[in-house]
Design a protein around this motif. Structure first.
Motif, PDB file in Angstrom:
ATOM      1  N   LEU A   1       0.822  -1.221   0.000  1.00  0.00           N
ATOM      2  CA  LEU A   1       0.000   0.000   0.000  1.00  0.00           C
ATOM      3  C   LEU A   1       0.854   1.269   0.000  1.00  0.00           C
ATOM      4  O   LEU A   1       0.332   2.379   0.136  1.00  0.00           O
TER       5      LEU A   1
ATOM      6  N   LEU B   1      -1.782   5.791   7.824  1.00  0.00           N
ATOM      7  CA  LEU B   1      -2.038   4.426   8.290  1.00  0.00           C
ATOM      8  C   LEU B   1      -0.895   3.927   9.172  1.00  0.00           C
ATOM      9  O   LEU B   1      -1.117   3.409  10.275  1.00  0.00           O
TER      10      LEU B   1
ATOM     11  N   PHE C   1      -3.201   7.299   1.702  1.00  0.00           N
ATOM     12  CA  PHE C   1      -3.454   7.112   3.138  1.00  0.00           C
ATOM     13  C   PHE C   1      -2.334   6.357   3.848  1.00  0.00           C
ATOM     14  O   PHE C   1      -2.370   6.183   5.070  1.00  0.00           O
TER      15      PHE C   1
ATOM     16  N   HIS D   1      -7.124  -6.438  11.656  1.00  0.00           N
ATOM     17  CA  HIS D   1      -6.473  -6.839  10.410  1.00  0.00           C
ATOM     18  C   HIS D   1      -6.578  -8.349  10.264  1.00  0.00           C
ATOM     19  O   HIS D   1      -6.502  -9.088  11.245  1.00  0.00           O
TER      20      HIS D   1
ATOM     21  N   ARG E   1     -11.257 -13.453   7.068  1.00  0.00           N
ATOM     22  CA  ARG E   1     -11.611 -12.218   6.348  1.00  0.00           C
ATOM     23  C   ARG E   1     -13.108 -11.985   6.429  1.00  0.00           C
ATOM     24  O   ARG E   1     -13.573 -10.851   6.587  1.00  0.00           O
TER      25      ARG E   1
ATOM     26  N   THR F   1     -13.224  -4.059   4.153  1.00  0.00           N
ATOM     27  CA  THR F   1     -12.270  -3.016   4.561  1.00  0.00           C
ATOM     28  C   THR F   1     -13.020  -1.776   5.058  1.00  0.00           C
ATOM     29  O   THR F   1     -12.660  -1.170   6.059  1.00  0.00           O
TER      30      THR F   1
ATOM     31  N   GLY G   1     -10.292   4.085   8.372  1.00  0.00           N
ATOM     32  CA  GLY G   1      -9.011   4.243   9.074  1.00  0.00           C
ATOM     33  C   GLY G   1      -9.083   3.833  10.540  1.00  0.00           C
ATOM     34  O   GLY G   1      -8.087   3.877  11.255  1.00  0.00           O
TER      35      GLY G   1
HETATM   36  P1  IDP Z   1      -7.795  -4.773   4.670  1.00  0.00           P
HETATM   37  O1  IDP Z   1      -7.352  -4.340   6.037  1.00  0.00           O
HETATM   38  O2  IDP Z   1      -9.285  -5.022   4.649  1.00  0.00           O
HETATM   39  O3  IDP Z   1      -6.999  -5.926   4.107  1.00  0.00           O
HETATM   40  P2  IDP Z   1      -6.279  -3.063   2.861  1.00  0.00           P
HETATM   41  O4  IDP Z   1      -6.740  -2.630   1.509  1.00  0.00           O
HETATM   42  O5  IDP Z   1      -5.199  -4.083   2.962  1.00  0.00           O
HETATM   43  O6  IDP Z   1      -7.591  -3.533   3.673  1.00  0.00           O
HETATM   44  O7  IDP Z   1      -5.852  -1.754   3.632  1.00  0.00           O
HETATM   45  C1  IDP Z   1      -5.195  -1.839   4.870  1.00  0.00           C
HETATM   46  C2  IDP Z   1      -5.804  -0.849   5.836  1.00  0.00           C
HETATM   47  O8  IDP Z   1      -5.593   0.474   5.349  1.00  0.00           O
HETATM   48  C3  IDP Z   1      -7.322  -0.969   5.979  1.00  0.00           C
HETATM   49  O9  IDP Z   1      -7.717  -1.941   6.925  1.00  0.00           O
HETATM   50  C4  IDP Z   1      -7.692   0.433   6.415  1.00  0.00           C
HETATM   51  O10 IDP Z   1      -7.495   0.606   7.804  1.00  0.00           O
HETATM   52  C5  IDP Z   1      -6.699   1.279   5.667  1.00  0.00           C
HETATM   53  N1  IDP Z   1      -7.292   1.777   4.415  1.00  0.00           N
HETATM   54  C6  IDP Z   1      -7.492   1.083   3.273  1.00  0.00           C
HETATM   55  N2  IDP Z   1      -8.061   1.848   2.335  1.00  0.00           N
HETATM   56  C7  IDP Z   1      -8.218   3.069   2.896  1.00  0.00           C
HETATM   57  C8  IDP Z   1      -8.753   4.311   2.417  1.00  0.00           C
HETATM   58  O11 IDP Z   1      -9.207   4.433   1.278  1.00  0.00           O
HETATM   59  N3  IDP Z   1      -8.738   5.325   3.318  1.00  0.00           N
HETATM   60  C9  IDP Z   1      -8.255   5.217   4.587  1.00  0.00           C
HETATM   61  N4  IDP Z   1      -7.754   4.085   5.061  1.00  0.00           N
HETATM   62  C10 IDP Z   1      -7.731   3.024   4.232  1.00  0.00           C
END
Ligand code: IDP
Ligand code: MG
Length: 162
Positions: free
Chosen positions: A65, A74, A70, A128, A98, A104, A123
């Motif tokens: 990421l 994060l 973000f 996780h 999951r 997410t 956020g």
């Molecule tokens: P996941 O945790 O469901 O696997 P990921 O896409 O891997 O999702 O993203 C990791 C973490 O980053 C998410 O759990 C969330 O906290 C944060 N995140 C993901 N997308 C966004 C966004 O568009 N805005 C703000 N935070 C985000």
């Protein structure tokens, strides 16, 4: 991945995933509830610890990421306080984990899922879970030393699997 199980069927049920309660989940007192959901489902706890993660570890953990807007926020949020790291084992645990977490985006998560029950903003989505078996194995290696992941026989195994 080592297992105490002999037969092919049993080792299939030895899949492992990395589940983590994020700093917001710890602050909001959700650790017990999240552990309880996995325990009650029949999954086996193989590793558990609390720590405040370093920037280096978090940048590796969220490496895919890095280019997202973000990402800095994060990583800063994830190092703002302790997290609870867990390894859970059982049949299809990566995918089921999951699904137990929800989407997410908590607003798209169904009631009954952890995110659908406990949170609102992306956020601050409290937990996780690894997104594939390969990712799970990488994340378990990142967050745990080999001797911190327990390999033991679940005596309730026969009451969980047919
Ligand atoms: P996941 O945790 O469901 O696997 P990921 O896409 O891997 O999702 O993203 C990791 C973490 O980053 C998410 O759990 C969330 O906290 C944060 N995140 C993901 N997308 C966004 C966004 O568009 N805005 C703000 N935070 C985000
Ligand atoms: Mg992810």
């Amino acid at each position: 991945l080592s297992t105490t199980n002999e037969s092919g069927a049993m080792s299939k049920n030895a899949e492992r995933t990395y589940i983590m309660v994020k700093p917001d989940g710890v602050q909001r007192g959700l650790v017990g509830n999240i552990i309880s959901r996995f325990e009650k489902r029949g999954y086996q706890l193989c590793g558990l610890k609390m720590r405040t993660a370093s920037r280096e570890l978090l940048e590796e953990h969220y490496g895919d990421l890095k280019s997202k807007p973000f990402f800095p926020g994060l990583v800063n949020f994830m190092m703002s306080g302790p997290v609870v790291s867990m390894v859970w084992q059982g049949k299809d645990v990566v995918k089921q984990g999951r699904s137990m977490l929800g989407e997410t985006d908590p607003l798209k998560s169904k009631p009954g899922s952890i995110r659908g029950d406990f949170c609102i903003d992306m956020g601050k989505n409290v937990c996780h879970g690894s997104d594939s078996v390969d990712t799970a194995n990488e994340e378990i290696k990142m967050w745990f030393k080999d001797d911190e992941v327990m390999d033991y026989k679940l005596t309730a195994y026969k009451d969980i699997y047919e």
